[in-house]
Design an enzyme around this catalytic site. Structure first.
Site, PDB file in Angstrom:
ATOM      1  NE  ARG A 107      -4.278  -1.613   0.016  1.00 12.57           N
ATOM      2  CZ  ARG A 107      -4.181  -2.649  -0.628  1.00 12.57           C
ATOM      3  NH1 ARG A 107      -3.283  -2.967  -1.567  1.00 12.57           N
ATOM      4  NH2 ARG A 107      -5.209  -3.396  -0.733  1.00 12.57           N
ATOM      5  CG  HIS A 112      -3.305  -1.013  -6.792  1.00 12.65           C
ATOM      6  ND1 HIS A 112      -3.822  -0.405  -5.807  1.00 12.65           N
ATOM      7  CD2 HIS A 112      -3.186  -2.399  -6.578  1.00 12.65           C
ATOM      8  CE1 HIS A 112      -3.718  -1.377  -4.768  1.00 12.65           C
ATOM      9  NE2 HIS A 112      -3.594  -2.495  -5.259  1.00 12.65           N
TER      10      HIS A 112
HETATM   11  C1  GLV Z   1      -4.824  -5.611  -3.806  1.00 12.20           C
HETATM   12  O1  GLV Z   1      -4.501  -4.534  -3.755  1.00 12.20           O
HETATM   13  C2  GLV Z   1      -5.222  -6.565  -2.655  1.00 12.20           C
HETATM   14  O2  GLV Z   1      -5.325  -5.838  -1.564  1.00 12.20           O
HETATM   15  O3  GLV Z   1      -5.358  -7.586  -2.910  1.00 12.20           O
END
Ligand code: GLV
Length: 310
Positions: free
Chosen positions: A226, A274
């Site tokens: 994150r 992401h």
């Molecule tokens: C992706 O970001 C997840 O948390 O699986």
């Protein structure tokens, strides 16, 4: 058994087909705000970033299963019934994606592809010696289901690897550091810093300028847990002024990364949207069916601890 499903931004029909195949007797419905049926009480909620209204009127849930590894968004959702057990996917195939992503970053910098890209712009033919993996001490932030696979695999491939986590870990070939008191020692001399940490009370802004200054000056950062783990401004400044060699970032404080972000313009930074580890549907569905069977049989399951944030 009744299952209510919603996965934001995902291929919902694909998920539903895979779930129905794995759980042929279940009544599985895609959540739809317009078609709420008060008489239809789900046993299980399968969710990824559901809207606040998702849980309205659902009073019979036995469990909520988060369709990803990170639980920051579901924990932040005020309407989540806090008394219903919360589970999350653990690896479920994501470790392999993350490992691939991390390897890409290590190869990019470790084999000097960043320099070759610049050479190409300058039409400059300049072969470089291939360095040893032993000269790349790696620090893996986060040693859960995914981080452990990454750490052990990279150690088995010849990198000196250490990991940092809340509690000490025993991983093959990996030196373990734990807790805030050992963070500085963990960071000292790292050339590659790889974050697979979730966003929790303890990890937000964990890595700022002081922490980055402990790495080797030509160090690289790979971030695929994150974005909140890093002080983005400190990271950007270090990249801009050459106090870090480069970075590969998949996650950010704000996603999508705003067009106004200075990060877009940094030449030694690779940005991806992401995508390091999308949830692999088939393996995820197998894990979900396993969780449901355990709960139905009264067996213990590994729950998310909302206080810890994972
Ligand atoms: C992706 O970001 C997840 O948390 O699986």
């Amino acid at each position: 058994m009744k299952i209510l499903f919603f996965a934001k931004g995902e291929d919902n029909p694909h998920w539903l087909r895979a779930l129905q195949h794995q759980l042929p007797d279940a009544d599985i419905r895609l959540w739809d705000e317009k078609e709420t049926d008060a008489a239809w009480q789900a046993d299980y909620a399968l969710v990824w970033k559901p809207p606040v209204e998702f849980f309205h009127g659902q009073h019979g849930l036995k469990a909520i299963i988060n369709l990803g590894a990170g639980v920051d968004s579901i924990l932040a959702l005020q309407s989540r019934p806090a008394d219903v057990p919360l589970l999350k996917l653990r690896d479920a195939g994501m470790a392999q994606w993350i490992l691939d992503y991390v390897r890409y970053g290590l190869l990019h910098f470790g084999r000097d592809f960043d320099h070759y890209r610049q050479d190409q712009v300058a039409k400059h033919w300049h072969p470089r010696e291939i360095g040893s993996r032993r000269d790349w001490p790696l620090g893996i932030l986060g040693a859960g289901a995914i981080g452990a696979v990454v750490a052990e695999t990279l150690a088995s491939e010849g990198y000196p690897v250490r990991c940092w986590s809340r509690t000490p870990k025993q991983l093959d070939g990996v030196e373990s550091f734990a807790g805030p008191g050992q963070l500085a020692d963990f960071l000292d001399g790292c050339r590659g810093l790889i974050s697979i940490l979730p966003a929790t009370r303890e990890t937000r802004y964990l890595i700022g300028d002081d922490q980055l200054s402990r790495m080797q000056a030509d160090g690289v950062v790979i971030s695929c847990g994150r974005g909140e783990v890093f002080d983005e401004q400190a990271l950007a400044d270090r990249l801009r002024y050459g106090r870090l060699r480069g970075a590969l970032l998949d996650v950010f404080h704000q996603e999508p990364l705003p067009a106004t972000s200075e990060l877009w313009g940094l030449k030694n930074l690779i940005i991806t949207p992401h995508i390091a580890a999308p949830t692999p549907i088939v393996t995820a569905v197998e894990q979900i069916a396993g969780y449901i069977a355990q709960i139905e049989n009264g067996e213990p399951v590994s729950l998310v601890d909302p206080a810890l944030g994972y």
